[in-house]
Scaffold this motif. Sequence first.
Motif, PDB file in Angstrom:
ATOM      1  N   GLU A   1       0.779  -1.300   0.098  1.00 16.82           N
ATOM      2  CA  GLU A   1       0.267   0.090  -0.184  1.00 16.82           C
ATOM      3  C   GLU A   1       0.946   1.219  -0.004  1.00 16.82           C
ATOM      4  OE1 GLU A   1      -3.480   2.314   3.106  1.00 16.82           O
ATOM      5  OE2 GLU A   1      -2.721   0.096   3.631  1.00 16.82           O
ATOM      6  N   THR A   2       0.106   2.268  -0.680  1.00 13.09           N
ATOM      7  CA  THR A   2       1.352   3.459  -0.765  1.00 13.09           C
ATOM      8  C   THR A   2       0.147   4.847  -0.123  1.00 13.09           C
ATOM      9  OG1 THR A   2       2.133   3.186  -2.913  1.00 13.09           O
ATOM     10  CG2 THR A   2       2.416   5.472  -2.155  1.00 13.09           C
ATOM     11  N   ILE A   3       0.900   5.357   0.830  1.00 11.74           N
ATOM     12  CA  ILE A   3      -0.039   6.717   1.742  1.00 11.74           C
ATOM     13  C   ILE A   3       0.855   7.802   0.936  1.00 11.74           C
ATOM     14  CG2 ILE A   3      -0.538   7.084   3.760  1.00 11.74           C
ATOM     15  CD1 ILE A   3      -0.870   4.272   4.605  1.00 11.74           C
ATOM     16  N   ASN A   4      -0.118   8.646   1.114  1.00 13.99           N
ATOM     17  CA  ASN A   4       0.178   9.714   0.595  1.00 13.99           C
ATOM     18  C   ASN A   4       0.804  11.062   2.213  1.00 13.99           C
ATOM     19  OD1 ASN A   4       0.015  13.106   0.829  1.00 13.99           O
ATOM     20  ND2 ASN A   4      -1.205  12.610  -0.779  1.00 13.99           N
ATOM     21  N   ILE A   5       1.580  11.522   1.838  1.00 12.87           N
ATOM     22  CA  ILE A   5       1.980  12.041   3.036  1.00 12.87           C
ATOM     23  C   ILE A   5       1.155  12.952   3.947  1.00 12.87           C
ATOM     24  CG2 ILE A   5       2.722  14.097   2.482  1.00 12.87           C
ATOM     25  CD1 ILE A   5       5.590  13.871   4.112  1.00 12.87           C
ATOM     26  N   HIS A   6       0.293  13.484   3.201  1.00 18.45           N
ATOM     27  CA  HIS A   6      -0.664  14.132   4.174  1.00 18.45           C
ATOM     28  C   HIS A   6      -2.018  13.051   4.624  1.00 18.45           C
ATOM     29  CE1 HIS A   6      -3.677  17.177   5.706  1.00 18.45           C
ATOM     30  NE2 HIS A   6      -5.063  16.746   4.335  1.00 18.45           N
ATOM     31  N   GLU A   7      -2.172  11.786   4.372  1.00 18.24           N
ATOM     32  CA  GLU A   7      -2.996  11.045   4.828  1.00 18.24           C
ATOM     33  C   GLU A   7      -2.056  10.168   6.246  1.00 18.24           C
ATOM     34  OE1 GLU A   7      -5.203   6.773   4.951  1.00 18.24           O
ATOM     35  OE2 GLU A   7      -4.093   7.906   2.815  1.00 18.24           O
ATOM     36  N   ALA A   8      -1.118  10.620   6.020  1.00 18.68           N
ATOM     37  CA  ALA A   8      -0.180   9.420   7.158  1.00 18.68           C
ATOM     38  C   ALA A   8       0.336  10.339   8.528  1.00 18.68           C
ATOM     39  CB  ALA A   8       1.594   9.200   6.588  1.00 18.68           C
ATOM     40  N   LYS A   9       0.633  11.912   8.057  1.00 17.76           N
ATOM     41  CA  LYS A   9       0.197  12.699   9.095  1.00 17.76           C
ATOM     42  C   LYS A   9      -1.408  12.645   9.616  1.00 17.76           C
ATOM     43  CE  LYS A   9       1.812  16.292   6.752  1.00 17.76           C
ATOM     44  NZ  LYS A   9       2.217  18.209   6.899  1.00 17.76           N
ATOM     45  N   THR A  10      -2.293  12.760   9.244  1.00 16.84           N
ATOM     46  CA  THR A  10      -3.800  12.634  10.494  1.00 16.84           C
ATOM     47  C   THR A  10      -4.005  11.261  10.590  1.00 16.84           C
ATOM     48  OG1 THR A  10      -4.192  13.873   7.924  1.00 16.84           O
ATOM     49  CG2 THR A  10      -5.641  13.057   8.699  1.00 16.84           C
ATOM     50  N   HIS A  11      -3.718   9.743   9.784  1.00 22.15           N
ATOM     51  CA  HIS A  11      -3.331   9.092  10.543  1.00 22.15           C
ATOM     52  C   HIS A  11      -2.312   8.209  10.984  1.00 22.15           C
ATOM     53  CE1 HIS A  11      -7.458   8.867   9.128  1.00 22.15           C
ATOM     54  NE2 HIS A  11      -7.075   9.474   7.964  1.00 22.15           N
ATOM     55  N   LEU A  12      -1.402   8.961  11.751  1.00 20.76           N
ATOM     56  CA  LEU A  12      -0.330   8.611  12.601  1.00 20.76           C
ATOM     57  C   LEU A  12       0.171   7.530  13.283  1.00 20.76           C
ATOM     58  CD1 LEU A  12       2.772   8.829  11.607  1.00 20.76           C
ATOM     59  CD2 LEU A  12       3.102  10.475  13.789  1.00 20.76           C
ATOM     60  N   SER A  13      -0.587   7.499  13.944  1.00 20.37           N
ATOM     61  CA  SER A  13      -0.957   6.468  15.326  1.00 20.37           C
ATOM     62  C   SER A  13      -1.854   5.144  14.712  1.00 20.37           C
ATOM     63  CB  SER A  13      -2.306   6.458  16.118  1.00 20.37           C
ATOM     64  OG  SER A  13      -1.444   8.209  16.669  1.00 20.37           O
ATOM     65  N   ARG A  14      -2.668   4.956  13.573  1.00 24.50           N
ATOM     66  CA  ARG A  14      -3.409   4.393  13.115  1.00 24.50           C
ATOM     67  C   ARG A  14      -2.448   4.220  12.440  1.00 24.50           C
ATOM     68  NH1 ARG A  14      -5.523   3.556   8.092  1.00 24.50           N
ATOM     69  NH2 ARG A  14      -5.550   5.700   7.643  1.00 24.50           N
ATOM     70  N   LEU A  15      -1.035   4.090  11.549  1.00 26.76           N
ATOM     71  CA  LEU A  15      -0.322   3.490  10.683  1.00 26.76           C
ATOM     72  C   LEU A  15       0.402   3.259  11.562  1.00 26.76           C
ATOM     73  CD1 LEU A  15      -0.342   6.234   7.963  1.00 26.76           C
ATOM     74  CD2 LEU A  15      -1.493   4.367   7.121  1.00 26.76           C
ATOM     75  N   ILE A  16       1.267   3.535  12.630  1.00 31.85           N
ATOM     76  CA  ILE A  16       2.125   2.655  13.985  1.00 31.85           C
ATOM     77  C   ILE A  16       1.603   1.473  14.517  1.00 31.85           C
ATOM     78  CG2 ILE A  16       3.094   2.822  15.341  1.00 31.85           C
ATOM     79  CD1 ILE A  16       3.150   6.161  15.448  1.00 31.85           C
ATOM     80  N   GLU A  17       0.146   1.714  14.303  1.00 31.35           N
ATOM     81  CA  GLU A  17      -0.256   0.032  14.642  1.00 31.35           C
ATOM     82  C   GLU A  17      -0.304  -1.259  13.740  1.00 31.35           C
ATOM     83  OE1 GLU A  17      -0.859  -1.432  17.663  1.00 31.35           O
ATOM     84  OE2 GLU A  17      -0.184   0.380  18.796  1.00 31.35           O
ATOM     85  N   LYS A  18      -0.819  -0.205  12.334  1.00 30.01           N
ATOM     86  CA  LYS A  18      -1.073  -1.671  11.746  1.00 30.01           C
ATOM     87  C   LYS A  18       0.878  -1.945  11.076  1.00 30.01           C
ATOM     88  CE  LYS A  18      -1.768  -0.872   6.291  1.00 30.01           C
ATOM     89  NZ  LYS A  18      -2.914   0.008   5.255  1.00 30.01           N
ATOM     90  N   ALA A  19       1.815  -1.213  10.794  1.00 31.25           N
ATOM     91  CA  ALA A  19       3.396  -1.893  10.722  1.00 31.25           C
ATOM     92  C   ALA A  19       4.019  -2.526  11.927  1.00 31.25           C
ATOM     93  CB  ALA A  19       4.488  -0.215  10.851  1.00 31.25           C
ATOM     94  N   ALA A  20       3.487  -1.982  13.686  1.00 33.08           N
ATOM     95  CA  ALA A  20       3.160  -2.811  14.545  1.00 33.08           C
ATOM     96  C   ALA A  20       2.688  -4.273  14.213  1.00 33.08           C
ATOM     97  CB  ALA A  20       2.778  -2.481  15.916  1.00 33.08           C
ATOM     98  N   ARG A  21       1.900  -4.553  13.442  1.00 31.49           N
ATOM     99  CA  ARG A  21       1.320  -6.125  13.116  1.00 31.49           C
ATOM    100  C   ARG A  21       1.994  -6.612  12.041  1.00 31.49           C
ATOM    101  NH1 ARG A  21      -3.528  -3.000  13.618  1.00 31.49           N
ATOM    102  NH2 ARG A  21      -3.677  -2.979  11.053  1.00 31.49           N
ATOM    103  N   GLY A  22       3.083  -6.056  11.446  1.00 32.37           N
ATOM    104  CA  GLY A  22       3.441  -6.720  10.267  1.00 32.37           C
ATOM    105  C   GLY A  22       3.482  -6.155   8.888  1.00 32.37           C
TER     106      GLY A  22
END
Length: 79
Positions: A2-23
């Motif tokens: 998945e590719t995520i726009n930087i603006h979306e990444a800043k907006t949903h940082l916590s959710r994305l960190i959890e996603k990465a932590a799940r592998g």
Amino acid sequence: METINIHEAKTHLSRLIEKAARGESFIIAKAGKPMVKVIPFDQPSEVAQRRLGFLVGQIVVPDDFDQMGSAEIEELFGA
């Protein structure tokens, strides 16, 4: 992946960190250009996944390997 726009990444940082932590790896892009790949911290990088010793028993290194060609090398350097 998945590719995520930087603006979306800043907006949903916590959710994305959890996603990465799940592998689940993903890419953060700026104006459609991939900038960084986010992977879990404990996941080994591709470089770390090299297989050492995979040719054991298939090749033989001579005992004098570090001396092979020494006469020719000395001649080339004028020794």
